[in-house]
Design an enzyme around this catalytic site. Structure first.
Site: not given
Length: 311
Positions: A52, A221-222, A226
């Site tokens: 990250y 990625s809640p 997509g």
């Protein structure tokens, strides 16, 4: 904030996690405000990864620089990080040498002597489970990692690792949202030959497998529609879904992001939601969904409105 104990550990964790993938360009004050907002909402669990940032370990380092935690403050926060992705390739590396070197670099970047949870990032097709086991044993014995898990792994990949790794794999971090819900939808429409939703993917039954084997599912990625295609919240591409979200948000007197969070936390698998936002207001709003008591009918209303089939 609703909490859970990570299986096989004494780590009590909130069911909403602060993901710090996007803090590289934030100022120290902005990072501190983000973490402070999360802490005020009951979120004392942060998620990192060595990749990250614009360079390796950058977000881990930015977090440590901004927070400048004392030893007692460090102990108040559960720190999770991940390793295994090599960006220069890109390729994946679960070798003993890579895992141990990555953890050492993470500890230095985070200014801590241990991480609470280490996840193996995307699967390495060339994995040698005995090497993973050797790395985990060494890191655990040295007190550098308290618990271990995986990310984006299938049931068979987990079983392959677990044949050699003696520590329980306490978590599997996978992409999951109302709209990106194949893990849930496949089981609902099983054996409906004409429906794509019924197709078995990734070995099938990953969510049930994790429940059966006491593995905490962490949803990344809640709010993404997509694979990093933008959020479904407020999107004109999902009018029916947003109409249901807005109706429930008004009913519970919470922002829409809380309803999107609650759709995941309502599931009996006792999942964790990994937030990717760097906006403090959105973190506070999402946290309100931690223990929102959606009814079965409301949960399925959201599921159907997202385009999933309920036979």
């Amino acid at each position: 904030m609703k909490t859970l104990t990570l299986p096989g550990t004494d780590i009590v964790a909130p069911n909403v996690v602060l993901g710090l993938m996007r803090i590289a360009e934030k100022s120290d004050d902005e990072i501190c405000e983000l973490v402070r907002t999360a802490r005020d909402a009951g979120i004392d669990f942060v998620d990192h990864a060595d990749v990250y940032g614009r360079e390796m370990h950058e977000c881990e380092r930015r977090f440590a620089d901004a927070m400048a935690l004392t030893p007692s403050q460090r102990d108040e926060i559960t720190i999770q990080t991940k390793c295994g992705i090599v960006r220069e390739g890109p390729y994946f590396d679960f070798s003993y040498e890579h895992i141990t070197a990555s953890v050492e670099a993470s500890l230095q970047a985070l200014r801590t002597d241990h991480v609470d949870v280490l996840l193996l990032h995307r699967p390495d097709a060339l994995v040698e489970p005995d090497e993973v086991a050797r790395a985990f044993d060494e890191l655990e014995a040295a007190g550098k990692v308290r618990a271990f898990g995986v990310s984006n792994h299938t049931p068979r990949q987990i079983e392959l690792l677990q044949r050699s790794v003696r520590q329980p794999l306490v978590a599997n971090q996978v992409q999951l949202s109302i709209t990106h819900a194949a893990l849930v939808a496949q089981g609902v429409a099983g054996n409906m030959v004409a429906e794509d939703q019924s197709v078995t993917r990734d070995g099938g039954g990953l969510l049930d497998y994790c429940r059966l084997n006491d593995i905490t599912v962490q949803a990344w990625s809640p709010f993404q529609a997509g694979f990093f295609t933008g959020t479904f919240l407020g999107s004109p591409e999902y009018p029916e879904l947003n109409a249901v979200i807005d109706r429930l948000a008004a009913q519970y007197d919470v922002p829409p992001i809380a309803i999107a969070t609650a759709w995941i936390t309502r599931h009996p698998a006792r999942m964790q939601v990994v937030l990717g936002t760097t906006t403090p207001e959105r973190v506070a709003g999402a946290a309100l969904g931690s223990d929102l008591p959606l009814t079965r009918a409301q949960w399925y209303d959201l599921f159907r409105a997202a385009g999933h089939i309920v036979p």
